[in-house]
Design an enzyme around this catalytic site. Structure first.
Site, PDB file in Angstrom:
ATOM      1  N   VAL A   1       0.839  -1.194   0.000  1.00  0.00           N
ATOM      2  CA  VAL A   1       0.000   0.000   0.000  1.00  0.00           C
ATOM      3  C   VAL A   1       0.880   1.252   0.000  1.00  0.00           C
ATOM      4  O   VAL A   1       1.822   1.360   0.788  1.00  0.00           O
ATOM      5  CB  VAL A   1      -0.933   0.015   1.221  1.00  0.00           C
TER       6      VAL A   1
ATOM      7  N   ASP B   1     -11.557 -12.016   6.792  1.00  0.00           N
ATOM      8  CA  ASP B   1     -10.111 -12.011   6.991  1.00  0.00           C
ATOM      9  C   ASP B   1      -9.780 -11.344   8.325  1.00  0.00           C
ATOM     10  O   ASP B   1      -9.181 -10.272   8.385  1.00  0.00           O
ATOM     11  CB  ASP B   1      -9.421 -11.271   5.845  1.00  0.00           C
TER      12      ASP B   1
END
Length: 436
Positions: free
Chosen positions: A138, A281
């Site tokens: 990211v 998740d």
């Protein structure tokens, strides 16, 4: 040999070192027993060193190995303290860290996915990654309209790496079983494999995130960043700041721990009713606590599609166990195929097995601790235990596997947080079939 196959070979070699290392420690353990050390002392040492090697190897990898390491990290709270301490820090690193890729590689992926003029779509772009994930990293940037954004860029070859690593990990399920007491590793790995393969196309994740963002738009407890743009291997979302739950777990104050736990539990149980999806998740790297007291939720690549919300069967099962209605509970389990045809189980044995799991619902507020989760793991993982024998006679229908894994993962985080949570009120509000 090209770069991607070479890295795949290196990953395979590292993963292959796991069973070899375990075998060496077991042989060494025999020698120490012959030298007079107790079996309990030797077994504890072997387990600790096994865990240390597993997480040292997983921590160097991307792809499926790191994803499994992240999923495994939430079960750390179930491992006895004397075994968990040596690798607790390694588990935390798995939640947020992976080696970065070079800027030129990042630029190449951005050009392939957003076009050769990709630079013009950003007012600013930081080449140094702000965070890393299992199949991508990211970057912080400013979109052309002035919005602060997070740009997730997939690692080249991540698809091949993910499939190769998961295939290898399935082969080593017995080794990994040694550090996950009370859990069936192979079905978990198989379910994770199917879920993670869905994450390779960021357009799917973007679609999931848009649904969550709409469902929680303006919510006073949860913030889901909006999606700005997406392609198969690049996704741009609004930037959000906060304290990662891994930091709260490590050094948070009591008020912070309890707030994070309450918000996480509320999000887990409410999301299916509000969005028709379950965030699948659960590990601390995907959640942050904002300065405004709201929970930030990230990473929507893995979800369970529950258009009708959580199954009422789970709520009814929980209610019957909570009320001690053993006969009704046994009949429900049999009718919903949690008990295989021809399997004989005593109703009291089933209640004894499931009863402790609903303990968090017996009081207005429950204190989730590592000690409590360790006790449950020991109870169902000890092959000599009657509860373990009952558990092995029960069946988990495929449609409940993902929900079970995610709930167990969320519970693991609550125990890592050491949080006091009003679980009963949250479940009563959001779990169909449970009503008081």
């Amino acid at each position: 040999m090209s770069e991607i196959p070479r890295k795949a070979v290196q990953r395979t070699a590292k993963l292959a070192s796991l069973p070899i290392g375990v075998a060496g420690r077991v042989v060494g353990g025999w020698g120490k027993r012959l030298a007079g050390r107790s079996s309990e002392e030797v077994n504890a040492e072997v387990s600790a060193k096994t865990a240390e090697q597993v997480f040292a190897v997983l921590g160097q990898l991307k792809g499926g190995a790191m994803k499994f390491g992240q999923a495994l990290s939430v079960f750390e709270a179930a491992v006895p303290d004397e075994l968990a301490e040596p690798y607790r820090e390694a588990l935390t690193k798995l939640q947020t860290a992976a080696p970065p890729m070079p800027a030129r590689t990042t630029h190449r992926v951005l050009a392939e996915q957003l076009g050769s003029g990709w630079v013009k779509r950003f007012a600013e772009f930081d080449d140094d990654p702000a965070a890393s994930a299992s199949i991508g990293q990211v970057h912080r940037a400013v979109w052309h309209d002035g919005r602060d954004v997070a740009v997730k860029v997939q690692y080249p070859g991540a698809d091949e790496a993910l499939q190769a690593d998961l295939k290898q990990l399935l082969r080593f399920s017995r080794v990994l079983q040694a550090i996950m007491p009370g859990a069936e590793v192979k079905p978990l790995l198989e379910e994770l494999r199917d879920r993670y393969l869905e994450e390779l196309d960021y357009r799917t994740e973007a679609g999931n995130q848009r649904v969550f963002a709409k469902a929680f738009d303006g919510d006073e407890h949860v913030l889901v960043p909006r999606v700005v743009a997406s392609s198969p291997k690049v996704m741009v979302t609004e930037w959000t700041d906060g304290t990662p739950l891994s930091h709260v777990i490590r050094s948070g104050e009591r008020e912070e721990r309890d707030l994070a736990g309450r918000l996480l539990a509320e999000f887990h149980f409410s999301a299916p009713s509000r969005s028709g999806l379950l965030h699948a998740d659960p590990h601390p790297g995907n959640f942050m606590l904002g300065a405004d007291g709201r929970l930030r939720v990230l990473d929507f690549g893995a979800v369970a599609r529950l258009p009708d919300g959580l199954p009422p069967t789970l709520g009814l099962m929980t209610r019957l166990a909570l009320d001690g209605r053993s006969r009704d509970l046994l009949e429900l389990l049999r009718s919903e195929h949690f008990i295989r045809p021809g399997t004989e189980l005593a109703e009291q044995d089933v209640l004894n097995y499931l009863g402790p799991f609903v303990e968090p619902l017996r009081a207005e507020t429950f204190h989730f601790t590592r000690k409590w989760l360790q006790k449950q793991a020991e109870r169902v993982g000890d092959l000599r235990s009657p509860d373990s024998q009952t558990g092995r006679s029960l069946n988990l229908p495929p449609q409940y596997l993902l929900i079970h894994r995610v709930t167990l993962g969320a519970t693991g985080i609550l125990c890592q947080l050491d949080a006091n949570v009003p679980t009963h009120a949250i479940v009563a509000r959001w779990q169909p079939g449970f009503a008081d």
